[in-house]
Design a protein around this motif. Structure first.
Motif, PDB file in Angstrom:
ATOM      1  N   VAL A  55      43.606  46.943  38.118  1.00 11.95           N
ATOM      2  CA  VAL A  55      42.198  46.904  38.533  1.00 11.95           C
ATOM      3  C   VAL A  55      41.487  45.763  37.822  1.00 11.95           C
ATOM      4  O   VAL A  55      41.709  45.524  36.633  1.00 11.95           O
ATOM      5  CB  VAL A  55      41.489  48.237  38.192  1.00 11.95           C
ATOM      6  CG1 VAL A  55      39.980  48.125  38.419  1.00 11.95           C
ATOM      7  CG2 VAL A  55      42.058  49.375  39.025  1.00 11.95           C
ATOM      8  N   GLU A  56      40.636  45.045  38.565  1.00 13.46           N
ATOM      9  CA  GLU A  56      39.735  44.068  37.955  1.00 13.46           C
ATOM     10  C   GLU A  56      38.319  44.409  38.381  1.00 13.46           C
ATOM     11  O   GLU A  56      38.100  44.995  39.439  1.00 13.46           O
ATOM     12  CB  GLU A  56      40.098  42.641  38.372  1.00 13.46           C
ATOM     13  CG  GLU A  56      40.076  42.371  39.887  1.00 13.46           C
ATOM     14  CD  GLU A  56      38.688  42.190  40.477  1.00 13.46           C
ATOM     15  OE1 GLU A  56      37.763  41.777  39.733  1.00 13.46           O
ATOM     16  OE2 GLU A  56      38.520  42.474  41.680  1.00 13.46           O
ATOM     17  N   GLY A  57      37.346  44.057  37.540  1.00 15.66           N
ATOM     18  CA  GLY A  57      35.965  44.316  37.909  1.00 15.66           C
ATOM     19  C   GLY A  57      35.051  44.298  36.707  1.00 15.66           C
ATOM     20  O   GLY A  57      35.367  43.714  35.666  1.00 15.66           O
ATOM     21  N   LEU A  68      33.583  53.641  34.784  1.00 19.42           N
ATOM     22  CA  LEU A  68      33.294  53.443  36.201  1.00 19.42           C
ATOM     23  C   LEU A  68      33.199  51.942  36.416  1.00 19.42           C
ATOM     24  O   LEU A  68      32.386  51.261  35.779  1.00 19.42           O
ATOM     25  CB  LEU A  68      31.985  54.128  36.588  1.00 19.42           C
ATOM     26  CG  LEU A  68      31.599  54.063  38.071  1.00 19.42           C
ATOM     27  CD1 LEU A  68      32.662  54.737  38.933  1.00 19.42           C
ATOM     28  CD2 LEU A  68      30.236  54.711  38.297  1.00 19.42           C
ATOM     29  N   VAL A  69      34.050  51.421  37.301  1.00 19.66           N
ATOM     30  CA  VAL A  69      34.208  49.977  37.464  1.00 19.66           C
ATOM     31  C   VAL A  69      34.011  49.588  38.924  1.00 19.66           C
ATOM     32  O   VAL A  69      34.529  50.253  39.833  1.00 19.66           O
ATOM     33  CB  VAL A  69      35.612  49.533  36.991  1.00 19.66           C
ATOM     34  CG1 VAL A  69      35.849  48.060  37.283  1.00 19.66           C
ATOM     35  CG2 VAL A  69      35.778  49.823  35.504  1.00 19.66           C
ATOM     36  N   THR A  70      33.271  48.504  39.140  1.00 17.07           N
ATOM     37  CA  THR A  70      33.132  47.915  40.474  1.00 17.07           C
ATOM     38  C   THR A  70      33.951  46.640  40.523  1.00 17.07           C
ATOM     39  O   THR A  70      33.753  45.740  39.704  1.00 17.07           O
ATOM     40  CB  THR A  70      31.661  47.586  40.787  1.00 17.07           C
ATOM     41  OG1 THR A  70      30.875  48.766  40.706  1.00 17.07           O
ATOM     42  CG2 THR A  70      31.535  47.005  42.186  1.00 17.07           C
ATOM     43  N   SER A  71      34.885  46.550  41.475  1.00 14.88           N
ATOM     44  CA  SER A  71      35.722  45.362  41.617  1.00 14.88           C
ATOM     45  C   SER A  71      35.006  44.291  42.430  1.00 14.88           C
ATOM     46  O   SER A  71      33.974  44.548  43.057  1.00 14.88           O
ATOM     47  CB  SER A  71      37.051  45.726  42.281  1.00 14.88           C
ATOM     48  OG  SER A  71      37.868  46.455  41.393  1.00 14.88           O
ATOM     49  N   SER A  72      35.587  43.094  42.436  1.00 17.33           N
ATOM     50  CA  SER A  72      34.963  41.982  43.151  1.00 17.33           C
ATOM     51  C   SER A  72      34.905  42.221  44.654  1.00 17.33           C
ATOM     52  O   SER A  72      34.092  41.620  45.351  1.00 17.33           O
ATOM     53  CB  SER A  72      35.715  40.683  42.856  1.00 17.33           C
ATOM     54  OG  SER A  72      37.089  40.813  43.178  1.00 17.33           O
ATOM     55  N   ASP A  73      35.770  43.115  45.164  1.00 13.87           N
ATOM     56  CA  ASP A  73      35.713  43.450  46.588  1.00 13.87           C
ATOM     57  C   ASP A  73      34.782  44.638  46.853  1.00 13.87           C
ATOM     58  O   ASP A  73      34.776  45.198  47.941  1.00 13.87           O
ATOM     59  CB  ASP A  73      37.116  43.750  47.129  1.00 13.87           C
ATOM     60  CG  ASP A  73      37.750  44.974  46.478  1.00 13.87           C
ATOM     61  OD1 ASP A  73      37.108  45.605  45.604  1.00 13.87           O
ATOM     62  OD2 ASP A  73      38.896  45.305  46.832  1.00 13.87           O
ATOM     63  N   ARG A  74      34.018  45.028  45.814  1.00 18.84           N
ATOM     64  CA  ARG A  74      33.024  46.107  45.865  1.00 18.84           C
ATOM     65  C   ARG A  74      33.628  47.501  45.919  1.00 18.84           C
ATOM     66  O   ARG A  74      32.913  48.481  46.130  1.00 18.84           O
ATOM     67  CB  ARG A  74      32.051  45.899  47.033  1.00 18.84           C
ATOM     68  CG  ARG A  74      31.256  44.603  46.925  1.00 18.84           C
ATOM     69  CD  ARG A  74      30.173  44.508  47.980  1.00 18.84           C
ATOM     70  NE  ARG A  74      29.409  43.267  47.841  1.00 18.84           N
ATOM     71  CZ  ARG A  74      28.380  42.938  48.603  1.00 18.84           C
ATOM     72  NH1 ARG A  74      27.985  43.754  49.573  1.00 18.84           N
ATOM     73  NH2 ARG A  74      27.742  41.796  48.407  1.00 18.84           N
ATOM     74  N   SER A  75      34.921  47.607  45.721  1.00 15.87           N
ATOM     75  CA  SER A  75      35.521  48.936  45.622  1.00 15.87           C
ATOM     76  C   SER A  75      35.209  49.532  44.253  1.00 15.87           C
ATOM     77  O   SER A  75      34.964  48.806  43.283  1.00 15.87           O
ATOM     78  CB  SER A  75      37.037  48.863  45.839  1.00 15.87           C
ATOM     79  OG  SER A  75      37.647  48.022  44.869  1.00 15.87           O
TER      80      SER A  75
END
Length: 202
Positions: A55-57, A68-75
């Protein structure tokens, strides 16, 4: 450690049912900063598909060891940090170093509820190809594809690797105008980086 054993190990750490909390995640794979952008290939992931165990974000919330993480694709992702999780933020550290707003790469194993049990987390890590434009006291001014980066030398941490030799604290061989590769910790929402390692030719 085989994938099934790794899953059991991390599940135990998340549930707090074994002594897994005293074992660092480096036992499960490389924890070097350079490994952050190179997750181990998953045998069950098809070509062009995302690895579900990486996971990245950016961290948008922290609750009792759950990020709680938001990734660059907004997932959205929920990531467990346990005593078995190795954490890097400029240097090896503890899960307490994670703060809201930090950038993140995480590697681990998906749990049945969809959360990721992390065996390694890198916070704010950057790995940049740069040119050195000027050198000041405890600072390197860098150019990365036309963007200006301020690299801060951190006493007791920043090291240089010249021509693939062992890392040293002496930065005096760095030269203005020369190419370098820097690994460090980004200061969120700035163009500034705390330098961990500078790779350069002597």
């Amino acid at each position: 450690m085989d994938p099934l054993g790794r899953r059991r190990f991390l599940t135990s750490a998340v549930l707090g049912t074994t002594a897994a909390g005293v074992v660092g995640a480096s036992a499960l794979g490389s924890f070097a900063p350079e490994a952050a952008a190179s997750p181990r290939p998953a045998l069950d992931v098809g070509a062009g598909e995302l690895d579900p165990n990486f996971v990245e974000g950016r961290i948008i919330g922290i609750t009792k060891g759950l990020l709680l993480v938001t990734s660059s694709d907004r997932s959205m992702h929920r990531i467990h940090l346990t005593g078995a999780t190795s954490v890097w933020k400029l240097r090896p550290t503890t899960s307490d170093a994670a703060t809201v707003g930090d950038g993140l790469y995480a590697r681990g194993v998906r749990m049945p509820d969809g959360t990721l049990a992390a065996d390694a987390v890198w916070l704010n890590i950057v790995n940049l190809q740069v040119h050195i434009t000027s050198i000041g006291r405890s600072v390197l001014h860098l150019d990365h594809r036309g963007d200006r980066i301020v690299g801060h030398v951190v006493a007791g941490t920043t090291a240089a690797v010249y021509n693939s030799t062992p890392a040293v604290s002496d930065l005096s061989l760095l030269q203005v105008g020369k190419h370098a590769q820097v690994v460090g910790a980004w200061r969120p929402d700035t163009n500034e980086v705390d330098l961990a390692t500078v790779y350069a030719a002597a």
